[in-house]
Design a protein around this motif. Structure first.
Motif, PDB file in Angstrom:
ATOM      1  N   LEU A  62     -28.884 -21.551  37.379  1.00  0.00           N
ATOM      2  CA  LEU A  62     -28.600 -20.885  36.047  1.00  0.00           C
ATOM      3  C   LEU A  62     -27.624 -19.747  36.432  1.00  0.00           C
ATOM      4  N   GLN A  63     -27.664 -19.059  37.594  1.00  0.00           N
ATOM      5  CA  GLN A  63     -26.662 -18.000  37.995  1.00  0.00           C
ATOM      6  C   GLN A  63     -25.247 -18.529  38.205  1.00  0.00           C
ATOM      7  N   VAL A  66     -23.316 -20.156  34.885  1.00  0.00           N
ATOM      8  CA  VAL A  66     -22.597 -19.266  34.355  1.00  0.00           C
ATOM      9  C   VAL A  66     -21.504 -19.019  35.205  1.00  0.00           C
ATOM     10  N   TYR A  67     -21.887 -18.461  36.529  1.00  0.00           N
ATOM     11  CA  TYR A  67     -20.689 -18.340  37.543  1.00  0.00           C
ATOM     12  C   TYR A  67     -19.571 -19.426  37.060  1.00  0.00           C
ATOM     13  N   GLY A  69     -19.018 -21.802  35.073  1.00  0.00           N
ATOM     14  CA  GLY A  69     -18.431 -22.078  33.571  1.00  0.00           C
ATOM     15  C   GLY A  69     -17.571 -21.013  33.158  1.00  0.00           C
ATOM     16  N   MET A  70     -17.604 -19.885  33.939  1.00  0.00           N
ATOM     17  CA  MET A  70     -16.864 -18.561  33.436  1.00  0.00           C
ATOM     18  C   MET A  70     -15.504 -18.589  34.195  1.00  0.00           C
ATOM     19  N   ALA A 115     -28.656 -14.707  34.830  1.00  0.00           N
ATOM     20  CA  ALA A 115     -27.553 -15.385  33.883  1.00  0.00           C
ATOM     21  C   ALA A 115     -26.621 -14.002  33.554  1.00  0.00           C
ATOM     22  N   CYS A 119     -22.628 -13.839  34.921  1.00  0.00           N
ATOM     23  CA  CYS A 119     -21.514 -13.582  34.224  1.00  0.00           C
ATOM     24  C   CYS A 119     -20.493 -12.673  34.799  1.00  0.00           C
TER      25      CYS A 119
END
Length: 432
Positions: A62-63, A66-67, A69-70, A115, A119
């Motif tokens: 998950l971490q 998010v990373y 995807g950002m 998460a 971000c």
């Protein structure tokens, strides 16, 4: 090819550049401490939240999701808002995430905290790369990028040496909450002293900021073969060490290899030390010989595959310590090799697109890491903790990445030669 020539409009570098850039790097340093702190706490997290291998891997997945995807949004934000604003947002988010993780009483709350941390972490490295291009001459780019990566690995070293001891000394909450104070410290430094660019080197005015521009910015960066090659180099080289350090190294060494936690921690530290040494070597080589980028990347992939294969097929129940030491030293070269991806994307894009291109490139290794983390967790649960089968996922991802590198390498080289010729012509026509 030695690219020592100064390009038109290059920033001056110097002591002030080093001072300002060091503040940005310190933010990235803290972000990596927070990012990798779970790597030394994986077994403790499994006990605290009563979860198995798949659920444990979800923390890191998950971490990283998010990373990854950002990365493109962060690249666009850096191009639009500048480094200082994006780094400030990042520090606030990853510090809040680390604090939330410290006080998490449930698996769901802990997931949400990781998460949030991911971000904020996502906003740091692209910003630091952008800061380097704004303050240092282009010829220093490869070395500056490797030094930034070196600072990140120093953060990893803090996790393996300091966070691990705090965790087993003062306990979960005190260790994670205490480490969050570092986020407050770098926030103060950032707000007081960081500057986006030196005087006289203001970026070009930002054009229309609507969705159409965003699409054009992303499409233009993606059309460059150097950007795509950079992504796949990053994809193929980074993930073996990332997966090992971020989550699965400690369980593998303790449960599969029968080592104590202390000895396993020393081997994780060896990965970090090897990474730091390799970063200095790779940065110096590429700064002097730009054509060494691809051979270094491919050589690292080959060495990593060979080391893993030797450990996994070793006939005994446990691989000998000497072999594990070799594996950890080789894994240390993965991080510096992944930085070479940015050395393909950087010359392929103009300054106003550097953040976007770096974001695209930086997605590669984190997508690969996320995929491998998930695959290993699923395979461990499915095979009754058979690490030999689970870690074979590494070879599948390496093969996928290599196929794309070989497909794009000639296109990227041709396009880079064209841009280099154009920049030399521009240099000749710039008045003295």
């Amino acid at each position: 090819m030695n690219r020592a020539a100064t390009l038109p409009g290059d920033p001056p570098g110097g002591r002030r550049a080093i001072a300002v850039w060091s503040i940005g790097v310190s933010v990235y340093f803290v972000a990596v401490i927070f990012r990798t702190s779970l790597g030394v706490a994986g077994l403790d997290a499994a006990e605290r939240f009563h979860v198995g291998a798949s659920a444990l891997s979800t923390f890191s997945i998950l971490q990283l999701l998010v990373y990854a995807g950002m990365q493109i949004p962060v690249g666009l934000l850096v191009d639009r808002l500048g480094t200082k604003k994006v780094l400030t947002i990042g520090v606030l988010l990853f510090t809040a995430g680390q604090l939330g993780f410290a006080f998490s009483a449930s698996y769901g709350m802990a997931l949400a905290s990781r998460a949030l941390l991911g971000c904020g972490d996502a906003m740091t490295f692209i910003s630091v790369l952008r800061l380097g291009t704004r303050w240092f001459p282009a010829r220093r780019g490869p070395l500056v990028a490797q030094l930034a990566g070196l600072a990140g690995m120093a953060g990893n070293l803090v996790s393996t040496l300091v966070i691990a001891r705090l965790l087993h000394g003062v306990g979960w909450t005190a260790a994670f909450a205490g480490s969050a104070a570092a986020g407050v410290l770098v926030l103060v430094l950032l707000l007081l002293f960081l500057q986006d660019h030196p005087e006289g080197h203001h970026p070009e005015p930002f054009p229309h900021r609507g969705s159409a521009y965003v699409r054009r910015q992303i499409a233009a960066a993606w059309r460059e073969p150097g950007t795509r090659l950079g992504l796949w180099v990053h994809f193929t080289t980074q993930f073996p060490a990332m997966v090992f350090l971020l989550l699965w190294g400690m369980p593998f060494l303790v449960q599969a290899q029968g080592l104590t936690r202390a000895t396993a921690g020393e081997l994780l530290t060896l990965v970090v030390l090897s990474n730091m040494g390799a970063g200095l070597i790779y940065g110096q080589i590429v700064a002097r010989h730009h054509t060494a980028r691809l051979p270094l990347a491919l050589g690292t992939v080959a060495a990593t595959a060979l080391a893993w294969a030797t450990v996994l097929v070793y006939p005994g129940a446990h691989a000998p310590m000497a072999l594990l030491v070799v594996l950890c030293v080789v894994l240390g070269f993965c991080g510096p090799a992944s930085m070479l991806g940015f050395d393909f994307a950087r010359p392929a894009n103009p300054p106003e697109r550097q953040g976007t291109a770096s974001g695209i490139t930086n997605m590669g290794g984190f997508v690969a890491s996320m995929t491998t983390l998930l695959a290993i967790g699923i395979l461990l649960d499915a095979t009754g903790d058979n690490y030999r089968i689970a870690f074979a996922a590494v070879f599948v991802l390496q093969a996928a990445g290599l196929s794309q590198i070989f497909r794009l390498r000639k296109q990227a080289a041709r396009r880079e030669r064209e841009r280099l010729v154009a920049s030399r012509v521009e240099t000749v026509h710039v008045p003295a």
